[in-house]
Write a protein that holds these residues in place. Structure first.
Motif, mmCIF file in Angstrom:
data_model
loop_
_atom_site.group_PDB
_atom_site.id
_atom_site.type_symbol
_atom_site.label_atom_id
_atom_site.label_comp_id
_atom_site.label_asym_id
_atom_site.label_seq_id
_atom_site.Cartn_x
_atom_site.Cartn_y
_atom_site.Cartn_z
ATOM 1 N N MET A 137 0.834 -1.204 0.000
ATOM 2 C CA MET A 137 0.000 0.000 0.000
ATOM 3 C C MET A 137 0.870 1.256 0.000
ATOM 4 N N ASP A 138 0.469 2.219 -0.760
ATOM 5 C CA ASP A 138 1.248 3.447 -0.946
ATOM 6 C C ASP A 138 1.097 4.352 0.274
ATOM 7 N N ILE A 139 2.135 4.371 1.111
ATOM 8 C CA ILE A 139 2.067 5.152 2.358
ATOM 9 C C ILE A 139 1.907 6.632 2.049
ATOM 10 N N GLU A 140 2.660 7.083 1.029
ATOM 11 C CA GLU A 140 2.585 8.505 0.716
ATOM 12 C C GLU A 140 1.171 8.888 0.294
ATOM 13 N N ALA A 141 0.563 8.070 -0.551
ATOM 14 C CA ALA A 141 -0.794 8.375 -1.015
ATOM 15 C C ALA A 141 -1.770 8.383 0.148
ATOM 16 N N LEU A 142 -1.617 7.425 1.080
ATOM 17 C CA LEU A 142 -2.526 7.370 2.227
ATOM 18 C C LEU A 142 -2.397 8.628 3.070
ATOM 19 N N LEU A 143 -1.151 9.019 3.332
ATOM 20 C CA LEU A 143 -0.934 10.203 4.155
ATOM 21 C C LEU A 143 -1.500 11.452 3.480
ATOM 22 N N LEU A 144 -1.258 11.563 2.176
ATOM 23 C CA LEU A 144 -1.780 12.719 1.443
ATOM 24 C C LEU A 144 -3.300 12.739 1.459
ATOM 25 N N ALA A 145 -3.907 11.561 1.298
ATOM 26 C CA ALA A 145 -5.364 11.501 1.313
ATOM 27 C C ALA A 145 -5.901 11.935 2.668
ATOM 28 N N ARG A 146 -5.209 11.522 3.740
ATOM 29 C CA ARG A 146 -5.648 11.913 5.077
ATOM 30 C C ARG A 146 -5.494 13.412 5.274
ATOM 31 N N ILE A 147 -4.361 13.956 4.817
ATOM 32 C CA ILE A 147 -4.152 15.392 4.941
ATOM 33 C C ILE A 147 -5.220 16.146 4.158
ATOM 34 N N GLN A 148 -5.540 15.633 2.964
ATOM 35 C CA GLN A 148 -6.542 16.320 2.152
ATOM 36 C C GLN A 148 -7.906 16.304 2.820
ATOM 37 N N PHE A 149 -8.296 15.152 3.347
ATOM 38 C CA PHE A 149 -9.585 15.089 4.030
ATOM 39 C C PHE A 149 -9.592 16.037 5.221
ATOM 40 N N ALA A 150 -8.482 16.048 5.956
ATOM 41 C CA ALA A 150 -8.385 16.938 7.117
ATOM 42 C C ALA A 150 -8.519 18.392 6.679
ATOM 43 N N ALA A 151 -7.843 18.752 5.579
ATOM 44 C CA ALA A 151 -7.916 20.132 5.092
ATOM 45 C C ALA A 151 -9.344 20.484 4.703
ATOM 46 N N ASN A 152 -9.991 19.579 3.970
ATOM 47 C CA ASN A 152 -11.358 19.846 3.519
ATOM 48 C C ASN A 152 -12.308 20.027 4.685
ATOM 49 N N ILE A 153 -12.207 19.114 5.661
ATOM 50 C CA ILE A 153 -13.190 19.162 6.728
ATOM 51 C C ILE A 153 -12.883 20.273 7.721
ATOM 52 N N THR A 154 -11.596 20.626 7.869
ATOM 53 C CA THR A 154 -11.246 21.751 8.739
ATOM 54 C C THR A 154 -11.827 23.037 8.166
ATOM 55 N N PHE A 155 -11.636 23.250 6.865
ATOM 56 C CA PHE A 155 -12.189 24.440 6.231
ATOM 57 C C PHE A 155 -13.709 24.439 6.355
ATOM 58 N N HIS A 156 -14.310 23.296 6.133
ATOM 59 C CA HIS A 156 -15.765 23.250 6.158
ATOM 60 C C HIS A 156 -16.322 23.588 7.532
ATOM 61 N N ILE A 157 -15.740 23.007 8.602
ATOM 62 C CA ILE A 157 -16.328 23.137 9.928
ATOM 63 C C ILE A 157 -16.328 24.591 10.413
ATOM 64 N N LEU A 158 -15.417 25.415 9.856
ATOM 65 C CA LEU A 158 -15.374 26.810 10.271
ATOM 66 C C LEU A 158 -16.730 27.485 10.098
ATOM 67 N N PHE A 159 -17.455 27.102 9.071
ATOM 68 C CA PHE A 159 -18.648 27.871 8.721
ATOM 69 C C PHE A 159 -19.942 27.380 9.352
ATOM 70 N N PRO A 160 -20.235 26.075 9.364
ATOM 71 C CA PRO A 160 -21.390 25.658 10.171
ATOM 72 C C PRO A 160 -21.229 26.032 11.642
ATOM 73 N N SER A 161 -19.964 26.072 12.145
ATOM 74 C CA SER A 161 -19.747 26.489 13.533
ATOM 75 C C SER A 161 -20.381 27.839 13.786
ATOM 76 N N ILE A 162 -20.382 28.663 12.765
ATOM 77 C CA ILE A 162 -20.983 29.981 12.907
ATOM 78 C C ILE A 162 -22.465 29.946 12.567
ATOM 79 N N THR A 163 -22.811 29.328 11.443
ATOM 80 C CA THR A 163 -24.203 29.448 10.993
ATOM 81 C C THR A 163 -25.209 28.715 11.873
ATOM 82 N N ILE A 164 -24.804 27.625 12.529
ATOM 83 C CA ILE A 164 -25.767 26.901 13.372
ATOM 84 C C ILE A 164 -26.321 27.824 14.451
ATOM 85 N N ALA A 165 -25.430 28.457 15.205
ATOM 86 C CA ALA A 165 -25.898 29.300 16.306
ATOM 87 C C ALA A 165 -26.327 30.685 15.829
#
Lengths: 348, 451
Positions: free
Chosen positions: B1-29
């Motif tokens: 299994m490609d370790i580099e690809a796995l790590l990059l995929a995890r970083i990408q998911f983290a980046a996407n969801i970190t950016f996303h959570i910023l905004f519902p954090s505000i809009t919900i309340a």
């Protein structure tokens, strides 16, 4: 192809879901199509006020319209998990570019007016670029889908051509929407844009129709076998008829505008948009027929890709109750904002 | 299994969801707060509530748009990078995600148009209803997503058949052991984020010399909301931690930086965890306090990481994000209580405290990201605890090169847009009260009338 050994829910649930998914995608393409189309037509505006009017023609709707994409891809995700992974990984780069385009377009709506006034033109530019990028990428995805992810040079060239064709199609939808929602110079310009876009769209649809059977033997056999050819002939014939009628309507509208025949204009203002929608519906039907029952052409059918029937059933009941409700409140939204585009205001 | 690809995929998911959570954090309340402003104005006729609504509805619109576009990215991420997830647990994740889109996303997206732009076109009743539906939609969205996320931490109500998870008991799936804690913790977190944002931007306006009466009111609302919510959050957070101890002890061991199972475990204020030696350097500890908090017994037993060798997350990221979250929480407590006391007693705050509030405008974001990193990194190596390893869910046909390109595109966009968002918010706060006509959403130097 169509399995004979599946009974009950295992047979009809995947069928129900692929129809829902198809409907969701069609609604997305037609609704966000006009949003993206207007975005691509933005450089055609002569003044800031005209740009503002074009944006306010789509402002209240774009978020709701874009949600049909989430539904369509969401249904692929939840109902056909075994195919969605293959499809989306094969479309990795076009999907990323589409998302970048949608992000730019979505945030530009707000940043253009809330940011510094001196930055407004930059955000308008981002609006245009985002709309174009998203549209082109979606066309590329469509091309890849109908060729079963042909990664050859011809495959990508074909997909790029579909990308341009879809951009034309969206511009046609967008121009049609603007004819409905604007007046004076902007409306007149929209009629001209619609005519140009019509040429692109007609060629685009013709191109897909000709190239798809060429690229795939299975599709060729479906359309050009003795039994099916005459039964399916209405689809291309009706498409040609719609194109011809659209030309006539647009010419008539141009005359009415020149002669300042307001009643004439408003009588037929709905026709270009309706015609564009009709073209998309016919193209969709043709495409659906070509692809069915495959999600990945010649490789994975809807039944092979489907989730367990218990899960499908739970989602099915939810969808059956909720989707009509969604349609109803979307109709309400369009009624609230019917009529010509007004400047968007946060207060009364 | 490609370790580099796995790590990059995890970083990408983290980046996407970190950016996303910023905004519902505000809009919900913020949605609920806007409703509050609207109802107060309806009840009292006090113009300040209308002005507050007028400003914060723009912040809401911008935040909502950012949340929508980043959310759409999320719905594609499952397919492009993590196909193994749906293949294994799709029978549970599928319906939950489907219901989120069907019942929540559509609702908020559609009525948003009426809420933002429909005030002149519909009655006040309908407009209020539209606002309520948007709030309800965002909260319901949070519910469905957190149900799924909680299930990933504390899976229940399912059975494995041929290596695939099948739903056995939907009630148990939805009300899985950690769900109530996660949901309440996140909802309160959104409230705190908005409270500090409102307080901070209001303080900013006042510091810049605004005499607008709604700025003072905004400051009071923000500070009071923060002061009420933070003790509640600390309490809920503690319960959440105890629940995590029961179901994910390896995560708690990492949070505490505890390597050896200990009776009377200390609370570490500072440490540098070393995975090689499986020990900590430079520990600053308060004796027995971890045991006291976790087991309510000074000499209670707390399991250490060595009990879970090979099956626990990387310690340093979990250890430190946990401390950042706690630290931010304590800071929020101190500043909100001090500000609330002074504001209610004296009616104004010293400049130092005002500047402090401005600096804390986005403190909610820091706490939320730190908290989410604690819990999500803390669940590794599992994607679904005990059911699916993260490494097994990654796409095998997407190479590292491809992920590099998508990651680069996302990160560039996200950095630019986050900076733009923060700058525009402060710009809006500065502009307010200078020229009201400029505040219309598509303000142009002139408006054309249409036939």
């Amino acid at each position: 192809m169509i399995p004979t050994d599946l009974v009950g829910g295992a047979f009809w649930l995947p069928l129900a879901f692929v129809m829902m998914m198809g409907l969701g995608m069609l609604l997305y393409v037609v609704l966000d199509g006009y949003d993206l189309g207007v975005g691509m037509l933005l450089p055609g505006a002569k003044t800031e006020a005209e740009r503002d009017t074009m944006i306010s023609a789509i402002g209240p709707f774009w978020d709701a319209n874009e949600t049909w994409l989430v539904l369509g891809i969401g249904l692929l995700l939840v109902a056909f998990p075994l195919a969605h992974g293959i499809i989306l990984t094969s479309l990795y780069l076009p999907v990323t570019l589409m998302l970048a385009g949608l992000i730019l377009r979505g945030v530009a709506f707000d940043f253009r007016v809330k940011g510094r006034a001196s930055h407004k033109h930059r955000w308008d530019h981002a609006f245009f670029v985002g709309s174009a990028l998203a549209s082109f990428s979606q066309g590329v995805m469509l091309g890849q889908l109908v060729t079963g992810f042909d990664g050859s040079l011809w495959g990508w060239l074909f997909s790029a051509a579909i990308g341009v064709g879809l951009m034309g199609g969206y511009c046609l939808l967008g121009a049609g929407w603007l004819i409905l929602k604007t007046c004076d110079r902007l409306q007149a310009a929209s009629v001209r844009w619609a005519r140009r876009a019509l040429v692109f769209t007609a060629f685009g649809i013709a191109g897909v129709s000709i190239a798809t059977p060429v690229m795939s033997e299975v599709i060729f056999a479906k359309w050009f076998s003795v039994e099916t050819f005459f039964a399916l002939l209405p689809i291309p014939l009706m498409s040609a008829a719609v194109v011809a009628m659209l030309f006539l309507f647009l010419t008539r509208l141009a005359q009415d505008i020149k002669g300042e025949n307001v009643r004439g204009i408003e009588r037929w203002a709905w026709a270009p948009f309706a015609g564009a929608v009709a073209m998309f519906v016919l193209a969709f039907l043709g495409l659906a027929y070509s692809l069915f029952p495959y999600l990945v052409l010649d490789r994975i059918t809807i039944w092979e890709a489907a989730s367990a029937p218990e899960s499908l059933l739970i989602m099915f009941w939810g969808a059956v109750i909720v989707v009509p409700t969604i349609v109803l409140y979307n109709i309400f939204l369009y009624r609230v904002f019917s009529g010509k585009a007004q400047p968007l205001s946060y207060s009364d | 299994m490609d370790i580099e690809a796995l790590l990059l995929a995890r970083i990408q998911f983290a980046a996407n969801i970190t950016f996303h959570i910023l905004f519902p954090s505000i809009t919900i309340a913020l949605g609920w707060l806007l409703l509050f402003f609207k109802l107060r104005h309806n009840a009292t006729g006090d113009d300040r509530w209308k002005k507050l609504y007028g400003f914060w509805v723009k912040v809401f619109a911008l935040s909502f748009a950012m949340g929508v576009v980043s959310g759409i990215v999320m719905s594609f991420q499952f397919g492009t990078n993590w196909p193994g997830y749906m293949e294994k647990v799709g029978n549970i994740a599928g319906p939950l995600l489907a219901y989120e889109v069907l019942t929540a996303f559509f609702l908020e997206a559609t009525f948003l148009g009426i809420m933002l732009y429909g005030q002149g076109r519909v009655s006040n009743r309908i407009h209020t209803l539209a606002t309520v539906l948007v709030c309800f939609g965002t909260t319901l969205s949070a519910f469905w997503i957190l149900v799924l996320n909680s299930w990933m931490h504390t899976p229940a109500g399912f059975e494995m058949r041929d290596g695939v998870a099948h739903a056995a008991d939907w009630w148990a799936i939805v009300f899985n052991p950690s769900m109530p804690y996660r949901l309440s913790h996140m909802l309160i977190a959104s409230g705190l984020t908005v409270a500090f944002l409102v307080a901070g931007l209001s303080a900013y306006r006042l510091l810049r010399g605004s005499h607008a009466d709604d700025a003072r009111l905004g400051l009071k609302v923000g500070v009071t909301l923060a002061a009420v919510l933070i003790p509640l959050q600390i309490f809920v957070g503690d319960l959440h931690g105890l629940n995590t101890l029961k179901y994910q002890p390896a995560k708690v061991a990492a949070m505490e930086g505890l390597w050896e199972t200990t009776d009377g475990a200390p609370l570490l204020l500072f440490a540098l965890p070393d995975e090689e030696t499986r020990s900590n350097r430079f520990e600053i500890a308060i004796p027995k306090l971890a045991s006291l908090i976790l087991t309510h017994d000074l000499n209670g037993t707390v399991q250490g990481l060595n009990d879970f060798e090979g099956n626990h997350p990387r310690v340093a990221p979990v250890f430190w994000s946990f401390r950042i979250m706690i630290g931010m929480g304590l800071l929020m407590l101190a500043i909100s209580w001090l500000s609330a006391a002074l504001l209610w007693r004296r009616g104004q705050l010293p400049p130092l405290l005002m500047h402090g509030l401005v600096a804390m405008s986005f403190s909610g974001w820091v706490a939320i990201i730190a908290g989410w990193y604690t819990t999500e990194i803390g669940r590794q190596p599992w994607l679904v605890e005990g059911v699916l390893l993260t490494a097994d869910a990654a796409a095998t046909n997407v190479g590292a090169g491809l992920i590099w390109s998508s990651l680069a595109i996302y990160m560039t966009l996200y950095l630019l847009l986050t900076v733009a968002y923060v700058l525009v918010l402060f710009h809006m706060a500065r502009k307010l009260g200078v020229d009201p006509a400029q505040d219309a959403p598509n303000a142009a130097p002139f408006e054309e009338k249409h036939a």
